[in-house]
Enzyme design. Sequence first.
Site, PDB file in Angstrom:
ATOM      1  N   HIS A  90       0.857  -1.467   0.270  1.00 58.06           N
ATOM      2  CA  HIS A  90      -0.351   0.039   0.114  1.00 58.06           C
ATOM      3  C   HIS A  90       0.924   1.303  -0.042  1.00 58.06           C
ATOM      4  CE1 HIS A  90      -3.783  -1.785   1.983  1.00 58.06           C
ATOM      5  NE2 HIS A  90      -3.240  -2.412   0.991  1.00 58.06           N
TER       6      HIS A  90
ATOM      7  N   GLU B 147       0.850   3.737   1.545  1.00 56.62           N
ATOM      8  CA  GLU B 147       1.167   3.665   3.616  1.00 56.62           C
ATOM      9  C   GLU B 147       3.212   3.171   3.251  1.00 56.62           C
ATOM     10  OE1 GLU B 147      -3.000   4.427   3.764  1.00 56.62           O
ATOM     11  OE2 GLU B 147      -2.338   3.445   1.923  1.00 56.62           O
TER      12      GLU B 147
ATOM     13  N   CYS C 221      -5.532   1.063   5.921  1.00 58.54           N
ATOM     14  CA  CYS C 221      -6.534   0.456   6.516  1.00 58.54           C
ATOM     15  C   CYS C 221      -6.361  -0.413   7.504  1.00 58.54           C
ATOM     16  CB  CYS C 221      -6.468  -0.156   5.346  1.00 58.54           C
ATOM     17  SG  CYS C 221      -5.059  -1.025   5.224  1.00 58.54           S
TER      18      CYS C 221
ATOM     19  N   CYS D 139      -1.416  -0.918   7.714  1.00 54.33           N
ATOM     20  CA  CYS D 139      -0.683   0.484   7.768  1.00 54.33           C
ATOM     21  C   CYS D 139      -0.881   1.758   8.748  1.00 54.33           C
ATOM     22  CB  CYS D 139      -1.614   1.926   6.175  1.00 54.33           C
ATOM     23  SG  CYS D 139      -1.291   0.609   4.928  1.00 54.33           S
TER      24      CYS D 139
END
Length: 167
Positions: A61, A63, A91, A94
């Site tokens: 992801h 992040e 999420c 993260c």
Amino acid sequence: MQHDAPHDLETDARFMDEALRQAQRAAEADEVPVGAVIVRGGKIIARAYNQVELLKDATAHAEMLALTQAQAAVGDWRLTDCTLYVTKEPCPMCAGAIVHTRIARVVFGCADPKAGAAGSAMNLLQCESLNHRCVVTGGVREEECRALLREFFARQRARGRNGAGGG
């Protein structure tokens, strides 16, 4: 704990612009369009976008990739004087990494009511039982962030796909 320069809408919007540019790169690569930047001392030290499909890695992801870059730039796993700008609410995965790296502040664009871990579905970033809590600002450049996601998923549906991972 040291924080970035004063939190004003103009500064937040300027850094979110770069996160939006990263999200656009993700969209162009047929990834879920989420982008992130990490700022320290008023300067961007990390930029990333979702690369789940490209790297065949569910943890890739925006992040997570930005956190790894920022730790390398700082030379430490602790990012206590940094702010993360991300186009979509983090999420749970993260958010956990954000708390572990001690990011001071998280600024996100659009909320994720189904899986957001910065106050929508849950709030891991400010969980009392964890050893660190982040200052959280949501809704920065919200419409642009949401529009990128809407357009991406409309294209995915038109192609008969149920959506890619990430973000």
